[in-house]
Design a protein around this motif. Structure first.
Motif, PDB file in Angstrom:
ATOM      1  N   VAL A 136       6.388  23.328  -4.264  1.00 15.41           N
ATOM      2  CA  VAL A 136       7.177  23.720  -3.098  1.00 15.41           C
ATOM      3  C   VAL A 136       6.187  24.136  -2.023  1.00 15.41           C
ATOM      4  O   VAL A 136       5.422  25.089  -2.201  1.00 15.41           O
ATOM      5  N   ASN A 137       6.179  23.358  -0.942  1.00 18.31           N
ATOM      6  CA  ASN A 137       5.200  23.577   0.140  1.00 18.31           C
ATOM      7  C   ASN A 137       3.782  23.647  -0.414  1.00 18.31           C
ATOM      8  O   ASN A 137       2.979  24.471   0.002  1.00 18.31           O
ATOM      9  N   GLY A 138       3.503  22.781  -1.392  1.00 16.67           N
ATOM     10  CA  GLY A 138       2.163  22.662  -1.965  1.00 16.67           C
ATOM     11  C   GLY A 138       1.828  23.651  -3.064  1.00 16.67           C
ATOM     12  O   GLY A 138       0.727  23.618  -3.596  1.00 16.67           O
ATOM     13  N   VAL A 139       2.763  24.522  -3.426  1.00  7.82           N
ATOM     14  CA  VAL A 139       2.517  25.545  -4.456  1.00  7.82           C
ATOM     15  C   VAL A 139       3.380  25.231  -5.676  1.00  7.82           C
ATOM     16  O   VAL A 139       4.591  25.022  -5.545  1.00  7.82           O
ATOM     17  N   ARG A 140       2.751  25.220  -6.847  1.00  9.26           N
ATOM     18  CA  ARG A 140       3.480  24.907  -8.076  1.00  9.26           C
ATOM     19  C   ARG A 140       4.518  25.984  -8.391  1.00  9.26           C
ATOM     20  O   ARG A 140       4.233  27.177  -8.318  1.00  9.26           O
ATOM     21  N   HIS A 141       5.714  25.540  -8.743  1.00  9.33           N
ATOM     22  CA  HIS A 141       6.810  26.435  -9.131  1.00  9.33           C
ATOM     23  C   HIS A 141       7.211  26.099 -10.559  1.00  9.33           C
ATOM     24  O   HIS A 141       7.954  25.147 -10.790  1.00  9.33           O
ATOM     25  N   GLN A 142       6.728  26.869 -11.522  1.00  7.18           N
ATOM     26  CA  GLN A 142       7.027  26.618 -12.924  1.00  7.18           C
ATOM     27  C   GLN A 142       8.361  27.224 -13.346  1.00  7.18           C
ATOM     28  O   GLN A 142       9.047  26.682 -14.195  1.00  7.18           O
ATOM     29  N   ASP A 143       8.724  28.334 -12.768  1.00  2.90           N
ATOM     30  CA  ASP A 143       9.932  29.059 -13.155  1.00  2.90           C
ATOM     31  C   ASP A 143      11.162  28.367 -12.568  1.00  2.90           C
ATOM     32  O   ASP A 143      11.286  28.245 -11.356  1.00  2.90           O
ATOM     33  N   PRO A 144      12.112  27.923 -13.413  1.00  2.00           N
ATOM     34  CA  PRO A 144      13.312  27.275 -12.894  1.00  2.00           C
ATOM     35  C   PRO A 144      14.167  28.183 -12.009  1.00  2.00           C
ATOM     36  O   PRO A 144      14.992  27.699 -11.247  1.00  2.00           O
ATOM     37  N   GLU A 145      13.953  29.486 -12.095  1.00  2.00           N
ATOM     38  CA  GLU A 145      14.726  30.418 -11.263  1.00  2.00           C
ATOM     39  C   GLU A 145      13.984  30.832 -10.000  1.00  2.00           C
ATOM     40  O   GLU A 145      14.454  31.682  -9.248  1.00  2.00           O
ATOM     41  N   SER A 146      12.810  30.218  -9.743  1.00  2.00           N
ATOM     42  CA  SER A 146      12.104  30.495  -8.490  1.00  2.00           C
ATOM     43  C   SER A 146      12.932  29.945  -7.336  1.00  2.00           C
ATOM     44  O   SER A 146      13.658  28.960  -7.470  1.00  2.00           O
ATOM     45  N   THR A 147      12.842  30.604  -6.186  1.00  2.00           N
ATOM     46  CA  THR A 147      13.682  30.229  -5.060  1.00  2.00           C
ATOM     47  C   THR A 147      12.976  29.265  -4.111  1.00  2.00           C
ATOM     48  O   THR A 147      11.751  29.294  -3.983  1.00  2.00           O
ATOM     49  N   ILE A 148      13.801  28.463  -3.447  1.00  2.00           N
ATOM     50  CA  ILE A 148      13.305  27.470  -2.507  1.00  2.00           C
ATOM     51  C   ILE A 148      14.089  27.622  -1.207  1.00  2.00           C
ATOM     52  O   ILE A 148      15.326  27.578  -1.203  1.00  2.00           O
ATOM     53  N   ALA A 149      13.372  27.801  -0.112  1.00  2.00           N
ATOM     54  CA  ALA A 149      14.002  27.951   1.203  1.00  2.00           C
ATOM     55  C   ALA A 149      14.484  26.593   1.715  1.00  2.00           C
ATOM     56  O   ALA A 149      13.904  25.551   1.380  1.00  2.00           O
ATOM     57  N   PRO A 150      15.519  26.584   2.544  1.00  2.00           N
ATOM     58  CA  PRO A 150      16.091  25.322   3.032  1.00  2.00           C
ATOM     59  C   PRO A 150      15.116  24.406   3.773  1.00  2.00           C
ATOM     60  O   PRO A 150      15.254  23.196   3.722  1.00  2.00           O
ATOM     61  N   ALA A 151      14.130  24.950   4.454  1.00  2.00           N
ATOM     62  CA  ALA A 151      13.196  24.130   5.238  1.00  2.00           C
ATOM     63  C   ALA A 151      11.974  23.676   4.442  1.00  2.00           C
ATOM     64  O   ALA A 151      11.030  23.156   5.016  1.00  2.00           O
ATOM     65  N   SER A 152      11.999  23.835   3.142  1.00  2.00           N
ATOM     66  CA  SER A 152      10.837  23.525   2.302  1.00  2.00           C
ATOM     67  C   SER A 152      10.656  22.026   2.070  1.00  2.00           C
ATOM     68  O   SER A 152      11.590  21.237   2.215  1.00  2.00           O
ATOM     69  N   THR A 153       9.423  21.681   1.688  1.00  2.00           N
ATOM     70  CA  THR A 153       9.116  20.351   1.170  1.00  2.00           C
ATOM     71  C   THR A 153       8.861  20.507  -0.316  1.00  2.00           C
ATOM     72  O   THR A 153       8.032  21.328  -0.728  1.00  2.00           O
ATOM     73  N   VAL A 154       9.598  19.745  -1.117  1.00  2.00           N
ATOM     74  CA  VAL A 154       9.515  19.826  -2.572  1.00  2.00           C
ATOM     75  C   VAL A 154       8.977  18.509  -3.098  1.00  2.00           C
ATOM     76  O   VAL A 154       9.529  17.444  -2.809  1.00  2.00           O
ATOM     77  N   ASP A 155       7.884  18.567  -3.861  1.00  2.00           N
ATOM     78  CA  ASP A 155       7.311  17.397  -4.499  1.00  2.00           C
ATOM     79  C   ASP A 155       7.665  17.433  -5.977  1.00  2.00           C
ATOM     80  O   ASP A 155       7.465  18.455  -6.642  1.00  2.00           O
ATOM     81  N   VAL A 156       8.196  16.327  -6.492  1.00  2.00           N
ATOM     82  CA  VAL A 156       8.594  16.210  -7.887  1.00  2.00           C
ATOM     83  C   VAL A 156       7.632  15.229  -8.542  1.00  2.00           C
ATOM     84  O   VAL A 156       7.630  14.044  -8.239  1.00  2.00           O
ATOM     85  N   LEU A 157       6.786  15.758  -9.439  1.00  2.00           N
ATOM     86  CA  LEU A 157       5.707  14.976 -10.030  1.00  2.00           C
ATOM     87  C   LEU A 157       5.851  14.894 -11.547  1.00  2.00           C
ATOM     88  O   LEU A 157       5.669  15.894 -12.247  1.00  2.00           O
ATOM     89  N   PRO A 158       6.149  13.707 -12.078  1.00  2.00           N
ATOM     90  CA  PRO A 158       6.200  13.551 -13.523  1.00  2.00           C
ATOM     91  C   PRO A 158       4.788  13.566 -14.098  1.00  2.00           C
ATOM     92  O   PRO A 158       3.820  13.409 -13.352  1.00  2.00           O
ATOM     93  N   PRO A 159       4.667  13.722 -15.420  1.00  2.00           N
ATOM     94  CA  PRO A 159       3.335  13.662 -16.019  1.00  2.00           C
ATOM     95  C   PRO A 159       2.701  12.289 -15.743  1.00  2.00           C
ATOM     96  O   PRO A 159       3.386  11.263 -15.797  1.00  2.00           O
ATOM     97  N   PHE A 160       1.427  12.296 -15.426  1.00  2.00           N
ATOM     98  CA  PHE A 160       0.714  11.060 -15.167  1.00  2.00           C
ATOM     99  C   PHE A 160      -0.207  10.749 -16.340  1.00  2.00           C
ATOM    100  O   PHE A 160      -0.769  11.662 -16.945  1.00  2.00           O
ATOM    101  N   ALA A 161      -0.353   9.492 -16.667  1.00  2.00           N
ATOM    102  CA  ALA A 161      -1.268   9.011 -17.719  1.00  2.00           C
ATOM    103  C   ALA A 161      -1.060   9.791 -19.022  1.00  2.00           C
ATOM    104  O   ALA A 161      -2.009  10.221 -19.641  1.00  2.00           O
ATOM    105  N   GLY A 162       0.187   9.981 -19.389  1.00  2.00           N
ATOM    106  CA  GLY A 162       0.499  10.605 -20.671  1.00  2.00           C
ATOM    107  C   GLY A 162       0.349  12.097 -20.694  1.00  2.00           C
ATOM    108  O   GLY A 162       0.512  12.730 -21.721  1.00  2.00           O
ATOM    109  N   GLY A 163       0.053  12.764 -19.600  1.00  2.00           N
ATOM    110  CA  GLY A 163      -0.119  14.193 -19.685  1.00  2.00           C
ATOM    111  C   GLY A 163       0.156  14.886 -18.446  1.00  2.00           C
ATOM    112  O   GLY A 163       0.306  15.993 -18.228  1.00  2.00           O
TER     113      GLY A 163
END
Length: 87
Positions: free
Chosen positions: A60-87
């Motif tokens: 979220v805005n370049g900062v990793r959010h591990q906690d599913p209950e962490s909050t995200i502001a409406p104007a944020s940019t969210v990157d969704v990154l699956p595991p790459f190369a098996g990990g």
């Protein structure tokens, strides 16, 4: 908020990015629920977004959010990154 999908997440969503209307702060788990509602069916040969998202890292805005209950502001940019190369 701008949601950007990468690799398998983009394949499952059928897009690399989209604007999600958010009028208030939401948790990452709430956003995940919104995204799976927007993309309930995967393109042929792909996993559903609901299957892929739990394996993903979220920035979220370049900062990793591990906690599913962490909050995200409406104007944020969210990157969704699956595991790459098996990990």
């Amino acid at each position: 908020m701008l949601v950007r999908y990468f690799a398998a997440a983009a394949a499952s969503a059928g897009t690399e990015q989209e604007e999600v209307v958010a009028h208030a702060t939401m948790t990452r788990s709430e956003l995940q629920q919104v995204l799976t509602t927007l993309h309930p069916v995967a393109p042929p040969g792909e996993k559903t977004l609901a299957q892929v998202l739990p394996q993903c890292s979220w920035l979220v805005n370049g900062v990793r959010h591990q906690d599913p209950e962490s909050t995200i502001a409406p104007a944020s940019t969210v990157d969704v990154l699956p595991p790459f190369a098996g990990g």
